[in-house]
Design an enzyme around this catalytic site. Sequence first.
Site, PDB file in Angstrom:
ATOM      1  N   GLU A  25      46.442  27.754  38.401  1.00 13.20           N
ATOM      2  CA  GLU A  25      45.986  28.896  37.596  1.00 13.20           C
ATOM      3  C   GLU A  25      47.104  29.919  37.389  1.00 13.20           C
ATOM      4  O   GLU A  25      48.133  29.880  38.076  1.00 13.20           O
ATOM      5  CB  GLU A  25      44.788  29.565  38.270  1.00 13.20           C
ATOM      6  N   LYS A  86      43.431  38.926  31.696  1.00 13.87           N
ATOM      7  CA  LYS A  86      42.806  38.042  32.677  1.00 13.87           C
ATOM      8  C   LYS A  86      41.735  37.245  31.941  1.00 13.87           C
ATOM      9  O   LYS A  86      40.836  37.807  31.330  1.00 13.87           O
ATOM     10  CB  LYS A  86      42.204  38.890  33.797  1.00 13.87           C
ATOM     11  N   VAL A 106      40.183  30.986  37.805  1.00 13.44           N
ATOM     12  CA  VAL A 106      39.696  29.675  38.248  1.00 13.44           C
ATOM     13  C   VAL A 106      38.805  29.080  37.152  1.00 13.44           C
ATOM     14  O   VAL A 106      38.970  27.916  36.760  1.00 13.44           O
ATOM     15  CB  VAL A 106      38.935  29.792  39.590  1.00 13.44           C
ATOM     16  N   ASP A 136      27.215  41.083  40.607  1.00 11.46           N
ATOM     17  CA  ASP A 136      28.603  40.824  40.224  1.00 11.46           C
ATOM     18  C   ASP A 136      28.966  39.476  40.813  1.00 11.46           C
ATOM     19  O   ASP A 136      29.461  39.356  41.925  1.00 11.46           O
ATOM     20  CB  ASP A 136      29.543  41.921  40.729  1.00 11.46           C
ATOM     21  N   SER A 138      31.005  36.006  40.193  1.00  8.08           N
ATOM     22  CA  SER A 138      32.136  35.504  39.400  1.00  8.08           C
ATOM     23  C   SER A 138      31.728  34.355  38.491  1.00  8.08           C
ATOM     24  O   SER A 138      30.940  33.481  38.878  1.00  8.08           O
ATOM     25  CB  SER A 138      33.244  35.026  40.332  1.00  8.08           C
ATOM     26  N   ALA A 139      32.305  34.347  37.291  1.00  8.22           N
ATOM     27  CA  ALA A 139      32.098  33.218  36.365  1.00  8.22           C
ATOM     28  C   ALA A 139      32.662  31.919  36.942  1.00  8.22           C
ATOM     29  O   ALA A 139      32.317  30.835  36.467  1.00  8.22           O
ATOM     30  CB  ALA A 139      32.753  33.530  35.022  1.00  8.22           C
ATOM     31  N   ASP A 140      33.503  32.027  37.972  1.00  6.29           N
ATOM     32  CA  ASP A 140      34.017  30.812  38.620  1.00  6.29           C
ATOM     33  C   ASP A 140      32.861  29.954  39.140  1.00  6.29           C
ATOM     34  O   ASP A 140      32.927  28.720  39.093  1.00  6.29           O
ATOM     35  CB  ASP A 140      34.912  31.169  39.823  1.00  6.29           C
ATOM     36  N   LYS A 157      37.318  34.467  48.607  1.00  7.10           N
ATOM     37  CA  LYS A 157      38.048  35.555  49.217  1.00  7.10           C
ATOM     38  C   LYS A 157      37.173  36.351  50.176  1.00  7.10           C
ATOM     39  O   LYS A 157      35.995  36.579  49.900  1.00  7.10           O
ATOM     40  CB  LYS A 157      38.591  36.478  48.129  1.00  7.10           C
TER      41      LYS A 157
END
Length: 301
Positions: A25, A86, A106, A136, A138-140, A157
């Site tokens: 990435e 981003k 990602v 919230d 992540s779209a990951d 993380k």
Amino acid sequence: MTFELTIHPEVEAALAEGRPVVALESTLITHGFPAPENVEIAAAIEQAVREQGAVPATIAVLGGQITVGLTPAQLEYLGTSRNVRKCSRRDLPIVVARGEDGATTVAGTMIVAHWAGIEVFGTGGIGGVHRGYPFDESADLLELAHTPVAVVCAGAKAILDLPLTMEVLETHGVPVIGYQTAELPAFYSRRSGLPVDVRVDSPEEAAVIIRANRRLNLGGGLLVTVPVPAADEWPAEEAQEVINQAIADAQTAGITGKAVTPYLLGRVSELSGGRSKKANIALLLNNARVAAQISRSLADK
Ligand code: PSU
Ligand code: MN
């Protein structure tokens, strides 16, 4: 679909010949580390992939062109330019339409890797559910549900809510594989106390599951989670205090949306006096090596 892609000749040749390729990435380059060390780290990650006998394919959008495999000059440009968006799934049409530069997250990298026919992707940590902000997400995580790429990472993380992140992965049907561990790694540290779905002990064992996922045509991705090397671990007890402070600072500063993750990572790095960075770099290199080994196992059928 592939008409949109610019593929580096070395990557293209490797793919055509069925040789191992590892996707990498670019958000970690533009938003994860400051210049100029970001460019050095990116080059070291590519080198780690090469040393294990695979071809690195760093993915980014350059002037609106979706690019798979960067030249050293392109990597340098990306790492030192200040106007790089981003780029997650929702950002791809925007940068392409406007001819802008984009660094893929990602999620963004998975999409492009799949278009290019790359099955293994090495990174640091995926995005997840933010602590105290369960919406919230992540779209990951959604991308892992929909795009058949194996993401080799050190878990999510530690700035995130790991139990909720695991729940969402379960809901979306994403297998979480522990590489030489039965526990989800917590990025900077090796342990989270959360069990993974299955433990594997070799690249071959991981490749067998990736192949089964392909054969079953389930359509989604997989996570291969690798603990940070013990020598470079930042123990969770020590990390926790700094992470809590960083989250509090983000709230005070009113940081929202896609800026949250880069802010938290940067703040943790500052507050820890480089301690988090040491672990972050070590796990990135280690994950790159493991991803390359898995892609080699996949390549020798
Ligand atoms: N892990 C890192 N550094 C990073 C990221 C992850 O050590 O910069 C990036 C990845 O690109 C990941 C993104 O996809 O953060 C997640 O952002 P968000 O939480 O906004 O989805
Ligand atoms: Mn978010």
